[in-house]
Design a protein around this motif. Structure first.
Motif, PDB file in Angstrom:
ATOM      1  N   PRO A 152     -14.198  -1.272  -1.453  1.00 42.09           N
ATOM      2  CA  PRO A 152     -14.216  -0.481  -2.836  1.00 42.09           C
ATOM      3  C   PRO A 152     -12.684   0.076  -3.163  1.00 42.09           C
ATOM      4  O   PRO A 152     -12.752   0.218  -4.565  1.00 42.09           O
ATOM      5  CB  PRO A 152     -14.905   0.746  -2.184  1.00 42.09           C
ATOM      6  N   ALA A 153     -11.815   0.028  -2.337  1.00 43.73           N
ATOM      7  CA  ALA A 153     -10.582   0.429  -2.855  1.00 43.73           C
ATOM      8  C   ALA A 153     -10.020  -0.891  -3.857  1.00 43.73           C
ATOM      9  O   ALA A 153      -9.262  -0.415  -4.880  1.00 43.73           O
ATOM     10  CB  ALA A 153      -9.441   0.554  -1.451  1.00 43.73           C
ATOM     11  N   TYR A 164     -10.628   5.792   0.857  1.00 48.02           N
ATOM     12  CA  TYR A 164     -12.081   5.175   0.406  1.00 48.02           C
ATOM     13  C   TYR A 164     -12.447   5.013   1.925  1.00 48.02           C
ATOM     14  O   TYR A 164     -12.034   5.130   2.891  1.00 48.02           O
ATOM     15  CB  TYR A 164     -11.731   3.739  -0.099  1.00 48.02           C
ATOM     16  N   LYS A 165     -13.717   4.528   1.920  1.00 50.38           N
ATOM     17  CA  LYS A 165     -14.470   4.076   3.206  1.00 50.38           C
ATOM     18  C   LYS A 165     -14.391   2.966   3.563  1.00 50.38           C
ATOM     19  O   LYS A 165     -14.661   2.073   4.780  1.00 50.38           O
ATOM     20  CB  LYS A 165     -16.228   4.396   2.879  1.00 50.38           C
ATOM     21  N   THR A 194     -11.384  -0.753   2.270  1.00 55.43           N
ATOM     22  CA  THR A 194     -10.560  -1.459   1.306  1.00 55.43           C
ATOM     23  C   THR A 194     -11.429  -2.322   0.148  1.00 55.43           C
ATOM     24  O   THR A 194     -10.747  -2.922  -0.656  1.00 55.43           O
ATOM     25  CB  THR A 194      -9.392  -1.861   1.890  1.00 55.43           C
ATOM     26  N   THR A 232     -11.696  -2.698  -5.649  1.00 51.58           N
ATOM     27  CA  THR A 232     -12.628  -2.533  -6.921  1.00 51.58           C
ATOM     28  C   THR A 232     -11.679  -1.554  -7.767  1.00 51.58           C
ATOM     29  O   THR A 232     -11.539  -1.762  -9.156  1.00 51.58           O
ATOM     30  CB  THR A 232     -13.967  -2.168  -6.687  1.00 51.58           C
ATOM     31  N   ASP A 233     -11.224  -0.416  -7.266  1.00 55.75           N
ATOM     32  CA  ASP A 233     -10.443   0.318  -8.048  1.00 55.75           C
ATOM     33  C   ASP A 233      -9.072  -0.125  -8.359  1.00 55.75           C
ATOM     34  O   ASP A 233      -8.556   0.209  -9.524  1.00 55.75           O
ATOM     35  CB  ASP A 233     -10.444   1.701  -7.349  1.00 55.75           C
ATOM     36  N   ALA A 264      -8.017   3.170   3.451  1.00 56.29           N
ATOM     37  CA  ALA A 264      -9.403   3.374   4.024  1.00 56.29           C
ATOM     38  C   ALA A 264      -9.487   4.558   4.951  1.00 56.29           C
ATOM     39  O   ALA A 264     -10.492   4.523   6.031  1.00 56.29           O
ATOM     40  CB  ALA A 264      -9.619   1.951   4.651  1.00 56.29           C
ATOM     41  N   ALA A 314      -4.030   3.240  -2.374  1.00 56.48           N
ATOM     42  CA  ALA A 314      -5.353   3.342  -1.889  1.00 56.48           C
ATOM     43  C   ALA A 314      -5.323   3.110  -0.105  1.00 56.48           C
ATOM     44  O   ALA A 314      -4.837   2.230   0.024  1.00 56.48           O
ATOM     45  CB  ALA A 314      -6.158   2.274  -2.639  1.00 56.48           C
TER      46      ALA A 314
END
Ligand code: ASP
Length: 325
Positions: free
Chosen positions: A188-189, A183-184, A186, A191-192, A157, A155
């Motif tokens: 949200p990254a 991702y937009k 890290t 979270t994944d 950003a 992952a």
């Protein structure tokens, strides 16, 4: 001719008076600090702590707006185009320097589109994976990635982000390319990663420390020269078998080019106070970092840092041969 000279002189005096009058009343409304990544990530965390402290000092709200995407370049472009009145600022990191080479085309000229407020902090990175990832140490992780390069995912950003830079350094160090998921930010990254949708990430301690301490993700190494007090059991990259793999993610505050020196000075002094704020120091320490010194929290220091970092990363990125259009 005399008339022309007199009116030019009058105009210049008027501009100077107007600018110092503005500087005297500045700030008289809300300031927006753009974070070029999604909310909840490390740049966002650092910005919110500093913005809260600067709000108290400046007597006006410094609100944080997240403009994520394209590795931080969308948020930077927004600030480059804003009015240079001191009411739109940018808190960005090392990506400001690396994206100058990584992007064949940028909407702004990195070294000429901004004025400088000062450096904020320098944060180490951590190489982390989802909690149930098999390898138990960095050597095992490297072997696993090499053997499973078609299925492991990293992952980041986006191109230009610190997580991208660190991932690129990792892939080059182990001479193995594998799949990246942008991702937009890290936030949200993470979270994944927690949900097990991606395997690996390299991210600032300001995003990973709490998760590592809580055992919700696995950490293999920190990219600092020495171990961190908050993560004493995590080896440095050097100790774990990746020598010459050290990177510090410096952050700075910028304003659009043309901002008055008086306004920049006010902002820089306010930043210096924020970096001495006990709450900021304590929260930074919990997250594995510390504030920049007063001498570094100045326009001149940030300008010098950006210029030297653009020059430092250019040959590294060119050698890696990875660009974004
Ligand atoms: N840590 C991120 C990066 O890769 C950005 C962020 O979400 O703050 O640069």
């Amino acid at each position: 001719m005399k008339k022309l000279i007199a009116s030019l002189a009058a105009a210049a005096t008027f501009a100077m008076l107007a600018s110092s009058a503005t500087a005297q009343t500045y700030p008289d409304k809300t300031i927006t600090m753009i974070v070029p990544f999604a909310a909840g990530g490390p740049t966002d965390t650092v910005t919110r702590l500093v913005a809260e402290s600067m709000s108290k000092d400046l007597g006006q709200q410094v609100i944080v707006e997240n403009v994520g995407g394209a590795g931080g370049t969308l948020g930077a472009a927004r600030v480059a185009e804003a009015d240079p009145d001191g009411y739109t600022l940018l808190l960005h990191h090392i990506g400001m320097a690396t994206s100058a080479t990584l992007y064949r085309k940028l909407a702004y000229d990195t070294l000429n589109a901004f004025d400088y407020v000062g450096l904020v902090t320098e944060v180490p990175m951590t190489i982390v994976t989802r909690k149930d990832f098999e390898p138990t140490d960095l050597k095992g992780l490297i072997d696993y990635v090499k053997a499973n390069k078609d299925k492991v995912t990293l992952a980041n950003a986006g191109i230009g982000a610190a997580s991208h830079l660190c991932g690129m350094m990792f892939m080059n160090a182990i001479q193995t390319q594998f799949v990246t998921v942008p991702y937009k930010g890290t936030g949200p990254a993470m979270t994944d990663l927690l949900g097990g949708q991606v395997d690996i990430m390299c991210d600032q301690t300001t995003n990973t420390t709490k998760q590592i301490q809580g055992g919700t993700i696995k950490a293999y190494a920190v990219t600092s020269p020495a171990r961190l007090d908050v993560l004493p059991n995590i080896p440095t990259t050097e100790e774990a078998g990746l020598p010459n793999f050290q990177v510090g993610i410096w952050h700075g505050i910028y304003a659009p080019k043309g901002t008055s020196p008086e306004v920049l000075d006010k902002l820089s002094k306010s930043l210096q106070k924020a970096l001495k704020d006990e709450n900021v120091i304590a929260r930074f320490a919990e997250l594995g970092t510390k504030p920049s010194s007063e001498a570094d929290a100045t326009p001149a220091a940030l300008k010098a840092k950006l210029e030297s970092e653009v020059a430092r990363w250019k040959p590294v990125i060119e050698a890696a041969g990875q660009y974004a259009d």
